[in-house]
Design a protein around this motif. Sequence first.
Motif: not given
Length: 281
Positions: A97-98, A104-106, A170-173
Amino acid sequence: MPETAFTMWNELLAHFQTLEQRPLERMAILVGGLLFFWIVEGAIPLFPLKYKKTKLRHAGVNFVFTVIHLIIHTFLAIVIIKLSDWCAETQFGIVYWTNASILLTVIIGVLALDFSSWLVHLVMHKVPLLWRFHLIHHSDTNVDVTTGLRHHPGDSLLRGIFFLLLIFISGAPMYSVMIYQTLVVLATAFTHANISLPVKLDQVLSWVLISPNMHKVHHHWKQPYTDSNYGAVFSIWDRLLGTFSSLDIKQVKYGLDRYYPAEKDEEVLTLLTKPFKKPEA
Protein backbone atom coordinates in the motif's frame (compact mmCIF):
# COMPACT_ATOMS: atom_id res chain seq x y z
CA MET A 1 24.28 2.11 -4.60
CA PRO A 2 27.46 0.79 -6.30
CA GLU A 3 26.85 -2.14 -8.66
CA THR A 4 28.81 -4.60 -6.52
CA ALA A 5 26.91 -3.64 -3.36
CA PHE A 6 23.62 -3.79 -5.27
CA THR A 7 24.43 -7.30 -6.49
CA MET A 8 25.39 -8.46 -2.98
CA TRP A 9 22.18 -6.96 -1.58
CA ASN A 10 20.06 -8.81 -4.15
CA GLU A 11 21.92 -12.05 -3.49
CA LEU A 12 21.34 -11.63 0.24
CA LEU A 13 17.61 -11.10 -0.25
CA ALA A 14 17.43 -14.08 -2.61
CA HIS A 15 19.17 -16.18 0.03
CA PHE A 16 16.62 -15.28 2.71
CA GLN A 17 13.72 -15.54 0.24
CA THR A 18 14.32 -19.28 -0.05
CA LEU A 19 15.78 -19.98 3.41
CA GLU A 20 12.51 -21.59 4.55
CA GLN A 21 13.15 -24.28 1.94
CA ARG A 22 16.49 -25.22 3.54
CA PRO A 23 15.61 -26.76 6.92
CA LEU A 24 19.13 -28.00 7.60
CA GLU A 25 20.54 -24.49 7.23
CA ARG A 26 17.85 -23.09 9.54
CA MET A 27 18.59 -25.84 12.05
CA ALA A 28 22.30 -25.00 11.84
CA ILE A 29 21.52 -21.38 12.76
CA LEU A 30 19.44 -22.51 15.74
CA VAL A 31 21.93 -25.09 16.99
CA GLY A 32 24.90 -22.82 16.28
CA GLY A 33 23.36 -20.01 18.33
CA LEU A 34 22.58 -22.36 21.21
CA LEU A 35 26.07 -23.86 21.23
CA PHE A 36 27.78 -20.48 20.97
CA PHE A 37 25.94 -19.00 23.96
CA TRP A 38 26.21 -22.33 25.85
CA ILE A 39 29.99 -21.91 25.65
CA VAL A 40 29.87 -18.19 26.49
CA GLU A 41 27.64 -18.69 29.54
CA GLY A 42 30.06 -21.34 30.76
CA ALA A 43 32.92 -18.84 30.48
CA ILE A 44 31.21 -15.75 31.95
CA PRO A 45 28.15 -16.94 33.94
CA LEU A 46 25.75 -14.40 35.39
CA PHE A 47 24.54 -16.65 38.23
CA PRO A 48 25.88 -19.92 39.66
CA LEU A 49 22.78 -21.89 38.65
CA LYS A 50 21.75 -24.81 40.85
CA TYR A 51 20.33 -27.44 38.54
CA LYS A 52 18.12 -30.21 39.93
CA LYS A 53 20.59 -32.80 38.66
CA THR A 54 22.92 -31.57 35.92
CA LYS A 55 22.99 -28.88 33.25
CA LEU A 56 22.65 -31.57 30.58
CA ARG A 57 19.54 -32.99 32.28
CA HIS A 58 18.04 -29.48 32.41
CA ALA A 59 18.89 -28.95 28.74
CA GLY A 60 17.30 -32.30 27.85
CA VAL A 61 13.98 -31.29 29.43
CA ASN A 62 13.96 -27.99 27.55
CA PHE A 63 15.04 -29.73 24.35
CA VAL A 64 11.84 -31.81 24.40
CA PHE A 65 9.86 -28.59 24.14
CA THR A 66 12.25 -27.28 21.50
CA VAL A 67 11.59 -30.31 19.28
CA ILE A 68 7.82 -29.96 19.68
CA HIS A 69 8.12 -26.23 18.89
CA LEU A 70 10.07 -27.02 15.70
CA ILE A 71 7.50 -29.62 14.58
CA ILE A 72 4.68 -27.10 15.02
CA HIS A 73 6.68 -24.46 13.16
CA THR A 74 7.31 -26.88 10.28
CA PHE A 75 3.57 -27.12 9.67
CA LEU A 76 3.05 -23.39 10.22
CA ALA A 77 5.80 -22.66 7.69
CA ILE A 78 3.57 -23.99 4.91
CA VAL A 79 0.86 -21.48 5.86
CA ILE A 80 3.43 -18.69 6.27
CA ILE A 81 4.77 -19.20 2.74
CA LYS A 82 1.30 -19.35 1.20
CA LEU A 83 0.14 -16.24 3.07
CA SER A 84 3.25 -14.24 2.17
CA ASP A 85 2.91 -15.29 -1.48
CA TRP A 86 -0.78 -14.38 -1.47
CA CYS A 87 0.04 -10.91 -0.13
CA ALA A 88 2.55 -10.47 -2.97
CA GLU A 89 0.13 -11.69 -5.63
CA THR A 90 -2.75 -9.49 -4.43
CA GLN A 91 -0.52 -6.57 -3.38
CA PHE A 92 -2.10 -6.73 0.08
CA GLY A 93 -0.39 -5.27 3.13
CA ILE A 94 1.40 -2.15 4.32
CA VAL A 95 4.51 -2.71 2.21
CA TYR A 96 2.42 -2.76 -0.97
CA TRP A 97 0.00 0.00 0.00
CA THR A 98 2.93 2.33 0.68
CA ASN A 99 4.89 1.20 -2.38
CA ALA A 100 7.85 0.64 -0.06
CA SER A 101 11.38 0.20 -1.38
CA ILE A 102 13.10 -3.14 -0.76
CA LEU A 103 15.01 -1.76 2.23
CA LEU A 104 11.87 -0.22 3.70
CA THR A 105 10.02 -3.48 3.05
CA VAL A 106 12.61 -5.32 5.14
CA ILE A 107 12.31 -2.75 7.93
CA ILE A 108 8.49 -2.79 7.93
CA GLY A 109 8.37 -6.58 7.86
CA VAL A 110 10.93 -7.04 10.63
CA LEU A 111 9.30 -4.43 12.88
CA ALA A 112 5.80 -5.78 12.24
CA LEU A 113 6.84 -9.33 13.11
CA ASP A 114 8.73 -8.13 16.17
CA PHE A 115 5.56 -6.31 17.25
CA SER A 116 3.68 -9.60 16.85
CA SER A 117 6.17 -11.18 19.30
CA TRP A 118 5.63 -8.36 21.80
CA LEU A 119 1.84 -8.40 21.39
CA VAL A 120 1.32 -12.15 21.73
CA HIS A 121 3.60 -12.14 24.77
CA LEU A 122 1.53 -9.39 26.39
CA VAL A 123 -1.72 -11.20 25.60
CA MET A 124 -0.45 -14.45 27.11
CA HIS A 125 0.33 -12.64 30.34
CA LYS A 126 -3.02 -10.85 30.49
CA VAL A 127 -5.46 -13.65 29.52
CA PRO A 128 -5.68 -16.26 32.33
CA LEU A 129 -6.41 -19.19 29.99
CA LEU A 130 -3.42 -18.39 27.79
CA TRP A 131 -1.20 -17.73 30.81
CA ARG A 132 -1.69 -21.37 31.83
CA PHE A 133 0.29 -22.35 28.72
CA HIS A 134 2.89 -19.59 28.90
CA LEU A 135 3.72 -20.11 32.58
CA ILE A 136 5.56 -23.30 31.57
CA HIS A 137 8.24 -21.01 30.13
CA HIS A 138 8.40 -19.01 33.36
CA SER A 139 8.47 -22.08 35.58
CA ASP A 140 12.13 -22.68 34.74
CA THR A 141 14.09 -21.84 37.88
CA ASN A 142 17.44 -22.04 36.08
CA VAL A 143 17.22 -19.69 33.12
CA ASP A 144 19.96 -20.38 30.59
CA VAL A 145 20.32 -20.50 26.82
CA THR A 146 18.11 -23.63 26.59
CA THR A 147 15.19 -21.84 28.28
CA GLY A 148 14.59 -19.73 25.19
CA LEU A 149 12.60 -22.41 23.34
CA ARG A 150 10.94 -23.94 26.41
CA HIS A 151 7.40 -23.26 25.21
CA HIS A 152 4.32 -25.40 25.69
CA PRO A 153 2.83 -26.51 22.33
CA GLY A 154 -0.20 -24.29 23.01
CA ASP A 155 2.14 -21.35 23.53
CA SER A 156 3.99 -22.10 20.27
CA LEU A 157 0.73 -22.37 18.32
CA LEU A 158 -0.55 -19.02 19.59
CA ARG A 159 2.73 -17.34 18.68
CA GLY A 160 2.33 -18.74 15.17
CA ILE A 161 -1.19 -17.32 14.87
CA PHE A 162 -0.05 -13.81 15.82
CA PHE A 163 2.91 -14.17 13.47
CA LEU A 164 0.53 -14.93 10.61
CA LEU A 165 -1.69 -12.00 11.59
CA LEU A 166 1.17 -9.52 11.29
CA ILE A 167 2.34 -11.01 8.00
CA PHE A 168 -1.20 -10.45 6.74
CA ILE A 169 -1.26 -6.83 7.94
CA SER A 170 2.26 -5.91 6.84
CA GLY A 171 2.39 -7.98 3.65
CA ALA A 172 5.91 -9.05 4.61
CA PRO A 173 7.58 -11.03 1.77
CA MET A 174 9.45 -14.21 2.59
CA TYR A 175 12.90 -12.59 2.60
CA SER A 176 11.69 -10.18 5.29
CA VAL A 177 10.06 -13.01 7.24
CA MET A 178 13.21 -15.12 7.20
CA ILE A 179 15.46 -12.22 8.14
CA TYR A 180 13.29 -11.68 11.21
CA GLN A 181 13.14 -15.37 12.09
CA THR A 182 16.94 -15.54 11.93
CA LEU A 183 17.20 -12.47 14.16
CA VAL A 184 14.70 -13.77 16.71
CA VAL A 185 16.39 -17.19 16.96
CA LEU A 186 19.74 -15.57 17.76
CA ALA A 187 18.16 -12.93 20.03
CA THR A 188 16.30 -15.61 22.01
CA ALA A 189 19.52 -17.50 22.68
CA PHE A 190 21.32 -14.26 23.61
CA THR A 191 18.67 -12.88 25.99
CA HIS A 192 18.15 -16.15 27.88
CA ALA A 193 21.80 -17.14 28.12
CA ASN A 194 23.24 -17.05 31.63
CA ILE A 195 25.91 -14.53 30.66
CA SER A 196 27.38 -11.65 32.61
CA LEU A 197 27.82 -8.48 30.59
CA PRO A 198 29.17 -5.19 31.99
CA VAL A 199 26.14 -3.37 33.42
CA LYS A 200 26.75 -0.24 31.33
CA LEU A 201 27.04 -2.27 28.13
CA ASP A 202 23.82 -4.10 28.92
CA GLN A 203 22.05 -0.80 29.59
CA VAL A 204 23.26 0.71 26.33
CA LEU A 205 22.14 -2.36 24.38
CA SER A 206 18.71 -2.21 26.02
CA TRP A 207 17.96 1.14 24.39
CA VAL A 208 17.70 -0.63 21.04
CA LEU A 209 17.70 -4.39 21.66
CA ILE A 210 16.34 -6.67 24.33
CA SER A 211 19.46 -7.17 26.43
CA PRO A 212 20.14 -10.21 28.64
CA ASN A 213 19.58 -8.33 31.91
CA MET A 214 16.45 -6.65 30.58
CA HIS A 215 14.93 -10.02 29.75
CA LYS A 216 16.07 -11.58 33.02
CA VAL A 217 13.87 -9.00 34.80
CA HIS A 218 10.94 -10.52 32.90
CA HIS A 219 11.85 -13.90 34.43
CA HIS A 220 11.87 -12.52 37.99
CA TRP A 221 9.56 -14.62 40.12
CA LYS A 222 7.36 -11.76 41.35
CA GLN A 223 4.97 -9.41 39.63
CA PRO A 224 4.91 -6.71 38.38
CA TYR A 225 8.38 -7.53 37.00
CA THR A 226 7.10 -10.74 35.39
CA ASP A 227 4.53 -8.61 33.55
CA SER A 228 7.06 -6.36 31.82
CA ASN A 229 9.79 -6.42 29.16
CA TYR A 230 7.81 -8.51 26.67
CA GLY A 231 9.98 -7.75 23.63
CA ALA A 232 11.81 -10.37 21.58
CA VAL A 233 14.41 -8.51 19.50
CA PHE A 234 13.87 -4.76 19.84
CA SER A 235 13.12 -2.86 23.03
CA ILE A 236 11.15 -0.13 21.23
CA TRP A 237 7.75 -1.66 22.00
CA ASP A 238 8.33 -1.93 25.75
CA ARG A 239 9.69 1.58 25.93
CA LEU A 240 6.98 3.17 23.78
CA LEU A 241 4.03 1.23 25.19
CA GLY A 242 4.86 1.47 28.89
CA THR A 243 5.85 -2.13 29.63
CA PHE A 244 9.55 -1.50 30.30
CA SER A 245 10.92 -2.05 33.78
CA SER A 246 14.35 -2.42 35.34
CA LEU A 247 15.68 -4.14 38.43
CA ASP A 248 19.14 -4.64 39.87
CA ILE A 249 20.17 -7.91 38.27
CA LYS A 250 21.47 -9.14 41.63
CA GLN A 251 17.90 -9.09 42.95
CA VAL A 252 16.47 -11.28 40.19
CA LYS A 253 15.20 -14.69 41.26
CA TYR A 254 13.81 -17.07 38.65
CA GLY A 255 10.57 -19.01 38.67
CA LEU A 256 7.06 -18.12 39.82
CA ASP A 257 5.73 -16.93 43.17
CA ARG A 258 2.57 -18.98 42.67
CA TYR A 259 0.84 -21.34 40.22
CA TYR A 260 3.67 -23.81 39.96
CA PRO A 261 5.86 -25.77 42.42
CA ALA A 262 9.52 -25.03 41.72
CA GLU A 263 10.58 -28.59 42.49
CA LYS A 264 8.62 -29.84 39.45
CA ASP A 265 10.10 -27.52 36.85
CA GLU A 266 11.92 -30.40 35.12
CA GLU A 267 9.06 -32.93 34.96
CA VAL A 268 8.11 -33.03 31.27
CA LEU A 269 4.76 -34.81 31.65
CA THR A 270 3.69 -32.46 34.44
CA LEU A 271 4.73 -29.45 32.35
CA LEU A 272 2.73 -30.68 29.35
CA THR A 273 -0.45 -31.37 31.32
CA LYS A 274 -0.32 -28.44 33.73
CA PRO A 275 -2.13 -25.92 31.44
CA PHE A 276 -5.21 -28.14 31.40
CA LYS A 277 -5.55 -27.88 35.16
CA LYS A 278 -6.84 -24.75 36.87
CA PRO A 279 -3.90 -22.79 38.31
CA GLU A 280 -3.67 -22.53 42.06
CA ALA A 281 -4.26 -19.06 43.47
